[in-house]
Design a protein around this motif. Structure first.
Motif, short mmCIF file in Angstrom:
data_model
loop_
_atom_site.label_atom_id
_atom_site.label_comp_id
_atom_site.label_asym_id
_atom_site.label_seq_id
_atom_site.Cartn_x
_atom_site.Cartn_y
_atom_site.Cartn_z
N PRO A 1 47.52 53.48 75.07
CA PRO A 1 46.77 53.73 73.83
C PRO A 1 47.66 54.08 72.65
N ASP A 2 48.98 54.14 72.85
CA ASP A 2 49.91 54.51 71.78
C ASP A 2 50.64 53.31 71.19
N TYR A 3 50.14 52.11 71.43
CA TYR A 3 50.76 50.90 70.88
C TYR A 3 49.89 50.39 69.74
N GLY A 4 50.34 50.61 68.49
CA GLY A 4 49.52 50.33 67.32
C GLY A 4 49.14 48.87 67.13
N GLU A 5 49.98 47.94 67.59
CA GLU A 5 49.71 46.51 67.42
C GLU A 5 48.36 46.12 68.02
N ILE A 6 48.00 46.76 69.12
CA ILE A 6 46.75 46.39 69.81
C ILE A 6 45.55 46.70 68.93
N TYR A 7 45.54 47.88 68.30
CA TYR A 7 44.43 48.25 67.42
C TYR A 7 44.32 47.25 66.27
N PHE A 8 45.46 46.88 65.72
CA PHE A 8 45.47 45.93 64.59
C PHE A 8 44.91 44.58 65.01
N ASN A 9 45.39 44.04 66.11
CA ASN A 9 44.96 42.70 66.54
C ASN A 9 43.53 42.70 67.05
N TYR A 10 43.13 43.77 67.74
CA TYR A 10 41.75 43.86 68.20
C TYR A 10 40.82 43.97 66.98
N GLY A 11 41.28 44.69 65.96
CA GLY A 11 40.49 44.78 64.73
C GLY A 11 40.31 43.42 64.08
N ASN A 12 41.36 42.60 64.11
CA ASN A 12 41.25 41.24 63.56
C ASN A 12 40.23 40.41 64.31
N LEU A 13 40.23 40.53 65.65
CA LEU A 13 39.25 39.80 66.47
C LEU A 13 37.83 40.23 66.09
N LEU A 14 37.60 41.54 65.98
CA LEU A 14 36.28 42.04 65.63
C LEU A 14 35.87 41.60 64.23
N TYR A 15 36.84 41.59 63.30
CA TYR A 15 36.56 41.14 61.94
C TYR A 15 36.15 39.68 61.92
N ASP A 16 36.88 38.85 62.65
CA ASP A 16 36.60 37.41 62.66
C ASP A 16 35.27 37.08 63.33
N THR A 17 34.78 37.98 64.20
CA THR A 17 33.49 37.76 64.86
C THR A 17 32.35 38.49 64.15
N GLY A 18 32.65 39.04 62.96
CA GLY A 18 31.59 39.64 62.15
C GLY A 18 31.29 41.09 62.44
N ASN A 19 32.03 41.75 63.33
CA ASN A 19 31.79 43.16 63.65
C ASN A 19 32.60 44.04 62.70
N LEU A 20 32.18 44.10 61.43
CA LEU A 20 32.99 44.76 60.40
C LEU A 20 33.12 46.26 60.64
N SER A 21 32.05 46.91 61.01
CA SER A 21 32.10 48.36 61.20
C SER A 21 33.05 48.73 62.33
N GLU A 22 32.95 48.01 63.44
CA GLU A 22 33.82 48.29 64.58
C GLU A 22 35.26 47.91 64.25
N ASN B 1 44.10 44.55 55.52
CA ASN B 1 42.94 44.22 56.36
C ASN B 1 41.84 45.26 56.22
N LEU B 2 42.23 46.53 56.20
CA LEU B 2 41.23 47.60 56.05
C LEU B 2 40.57 47.51 54.68
N ALA B 3 41.36 47.23 53.65
CA ALA B 3 40.80 47.09 52.30
C ALA B 3 39.82 45.92 52.22
N THR B 4 40.14 44.83 52.92
CA THR B 4 39.27 43.66 52.92
C THR B 4 37.91 43.99 53.52
N ILE B 5 37.92 44.79 54.58
CA ILE B 5 36.64 45.20 55.19
C ILE B 5 35.84 46.08 54.22
N TYR B 6 36.54 47.03 53.59
CA TYR B 6 35.84 47.87 52.61
C TYR B 6 35.23 47.00 51.50
#
Length: 667
Positions: A504-525, A546-551
């Motif tokens: 859970p301490d590898y930041g790349e995973i949060y970033f890339n998982y966030g991109n997947l959720l963004y591309d599938t329309g799950n903006l809040s998650e 990426n965070l600014a784009t969601i906002y």
């Protein structure tokens, strides 16, 4: 023998022929596809000589500091010049270079094991088909290994010619050194270093060869110095140990010649190292502690034990390369934190074998040169990768075993030779030795052919990595990104979730998982995961946009603008971020600010199609139809099939004919 050379070339080429079907994978994206140094229209040769292996300026703080201009020049003139970015030609050159290295190694092995020797042929064949070389051959950027190795071998062969210059002539009167070959050896060493930094170790191997070839002279010289003042003509024991006065004089002469050669190459190497370090511009490469935990651990005992375990694993990859992976980081090799860890046993075994080999070199005259050469080829080229002299950014890298494997293959051939001699008079045992040699080559060849298939694409490569090292979260993260690109979203989601469970301490995973959720329309998650990624310092700047784009998409305009501007303060070369901020300002009817941001995006990247399209769309909103037409036409020149630009250009023509709506006119 030409037969041996033909066999080595044919077998080596045949084993790697299926790698010609591979594409550009893994580090090839940075080293080839996005490297402007390959294109003469984008970069001059002078600029190339100032750049690192990946096409960035060596003076940059964030540069990887890999200075390999000769390798990049081969991409530029042997590949891009003829075929631009068609991967087949790049892989063909890689395979041919590996064949050339195998043939040169055959020549060196014959110096150690006998000209025309079947043992030398076996050593070269083992090197040619060894499975640990698949990364160096099947990966295009792996060419740095084979090219450096070619010059490395040429440097040693030239030096051996210089040392053996007086052989077959009167040693008492003839010159002891051919300095032309010494100069040639130095030139080849420079070329090896400019292909990959590891090439500087050729000097160390040359020095060892000199000592081995003049072993008797050094021993007699030292013994004579110890017996100085003793009349050796009256002491039979001294005569036997030291030799006659004539022999002592000859030994002194040969020893002096060797010291002169060693002094010259050492001085030249010092200048070469000074030049190479100056190319770093006073900075060192930046490595992530989480990817190389052993190098950054504060406890020196843990570092020593962990590195020893890594060396043992490298040795095992040479001996039995059954489990190969393109990236041995993040969970691949856990730290050794205790003296009682069972893995320390293998480290002790490795060190014990190396000590035994050194004792054999000192004690036994027979095969001293072959054993000593093999040991030096195994150990010395590996020293830069040990993490002792310089910090390295990897745990295990199969590519760095390319040159050290020369020594391994020579020692294995030497071992089979000794077994064959010991079985003299027992035909069945000798046949068993030969059969074992053939079996080794066949098994290694089959493994290599199979491993080449893993390098066909990023998806197959990372899939194989996850199977070999399931705990490697970096490989699993990369695999998830490739699954996403292939449209296998559910599988990608599972891989990201498993990665977070492992580390859970590898930041790349949060970033890339966030991109997947963004591309599938799950903006809040997606926002939740981007907010977690931003807590990692090395992910901060990367995540802000990426965070600014969601906002922005959530209507949180004030927060979005703040994040966009913060991102641009950290890195002013982000065309996408300028574009996104410009779109936000346009939606807020702040048209002049929006126009300024679009123009900055196009300053950063003049070929940014979306930037030209969005600027044209803004001009339509502002009622500046002539400017809109120019921008939209520019977008279409870059992408003639851009549907949005085609539609908006039709809108411009309609407004010209029918007039602008009142709401579109901007004071």
């Amino acid at each position: 023998m030409w037969l041996h050379r033909s066999v080595v070339f044919a077998v080596t080429f045949a084993v790697y022929i299926n790698s010609l079907k591979c594409g550009f994978v893994f580090d090839d994206h940075r080293g080839i596809l996005t490297n402007d140094d390959l294109d003469p229209k984008k970069t001059t040769v002078w600029d190339l000589l100032q750049h690192d292996f990946w096409g960035g300026a060596m003076s940059r703080v964030e540069s990887h500091k890999s200075y390999r201009p000769l390798t990049v020049l081969t991409y530029r003139y042997l590949n891009y010049h003829f075929s631009e970015l068609r991967p087949y030609t790049y892989h063909l050159v890689n395979v041919l270079m590996h064949c050339a290295a195998s043939l040169l190694f055959l020549g060196l092995s014959e110096r150690a094991l006998g000209k025309g020797s079947q043992w030398a042929c076996f050593a070269a064949l083992l090197f040619g088909v060894h499975s640990v070389h698949t990364e160096a051959v099947a990966s295009v950027v792996g060419r740095a290994e084979s090219l450096s190795c070619i010059f490395f071998l040429l440097a040693i062969l030239a030096y051996l010619r210089a040392v053996s210059f007086g052989c077959g002539r009167s040693l008492r009167t003839s010159p002891m050194t051919n300095w032309r070959y010494v100069a040639l050896s130095i030139c080849f060493t420079v070329c090896s270093v400019l292909s990959k930094e590891q090439g500087v170790t050729a000097v160390g191997v040359c020095v060892v060869c000199d000592v081995l070839l003049n072993w008797g002279s050094f021993v007699k010289w030292v013994a004579a110095a110890g017996k100085r003042g003793v009349d050796v003509t009256k002491n039979a024991a001294d005569v036997e140990t030291i030799g006659s006065d004539e022999e002592v004089k000859l030994s002194r002469r040969m020893g002096n010649a060797a010291l002169k050669r060693i002094g010259v190459v050492a001085a030249t190497t010092g200048l070469l190292l000074y030049f190479r370090m100056s190319m770093n511009y006073g900075t060192q490469p930046i490595f992530k502690p989480e990817e190389m935990k052993a190098a950054f651990h504060p406890d020196i005992t843990v570092r020593a034990l962990s590195f020893s375990n890594i060396y043992a694993l490298n040795a095992w990859l040479l001996l039995a390369p059954s489990s190969l992976c393109c990236d041995w980081t993040l969970g691949s090799v856990p730290l050794v934190t205790s003296l009682w860890d069972s893995r320390n046993t293998w480290s002790i075994v490795l060190y014990g074998i190396l000590v035994a080999i050194v004792i054999c070199v000192v004690k036994f005259k027979q095969d001293r040169f072959a054993i000593g050469l093999g040991t030096s080829l195994l150990v010395i080229p590996f020293l830069p990768s040990t993490g002792v002299l310089l910090r390295v950014g990897f745990v295990i890298a199969e590519r760095v075993l390319y040159t050290p494997s020369l020594g391994f293959c020579l020692l294995v051939a030497m071992g089979f030779k000794r077994l064959f001699i010991l079985a003299s008079g027992r035909k069945a045992l000798q046949q068993a030795v030969i059969a074992t040699m053939l079996y080794t080559l066949v098994v290694m060849s089959v493994k290599t052919v199979d491993r080449n298939k893993d390098w066909e694409s990023d998806l197959t490569l990372f899939e194989s990595g996850v199977k070999v090292i399931p705990e490697n979260v970096k490989i699993r993260n990369n695999y998830a990104m490739e699954l996403k690109s292939a449209g296998r979203l559910d599988e990608a989601r599972l891989q990201y979730q498993r990665s977070l469970e492992l580390d859970p301490d590898y930041g790349e995973i949060y970033f890339n998982y966030g991109n997947l959720l963004y591309d599938t329309g799950n903006l809040s998650e997606a926002a939740i995961y981007f907010e977690r990624a931003i807590k990692f310092p090395y992910m901060y700047a990367k995540t802000l946009n990426n965070l600014a784009t969601i906002y922005y998409r959530q209507g949180r305009y004030k927060e979005a603008e703040s994040r966009f501007r913060e991102s641009l303060q950290l890195a002013t070369d982000q065309a996408t971020t300028y574009n996104n901020l410009a779109s936000l300002l346009g939606e807020l009817k702040r048209f002049s600010e929006s126009e300024e941001m679009f123009r900055k995006a196009l300053e950063v990247n003049p070929t940014y199609v979306e930037g030209h399209f969005n600027l044209g769309t803004l001009y339509v909103q502002m009622g500046r139809l002539d400017d809109a037409e120019v921008s939209l036409q520019h977008a279409l020149r870059l992408n003639p099939n851009h549907r949005g630009a085609i539609n908006n250009l039709d809108v411009v023509h309609y407004y010209r004919k029918n007039g602008l709506p009142t709401s579109n006119n901007v004071p």
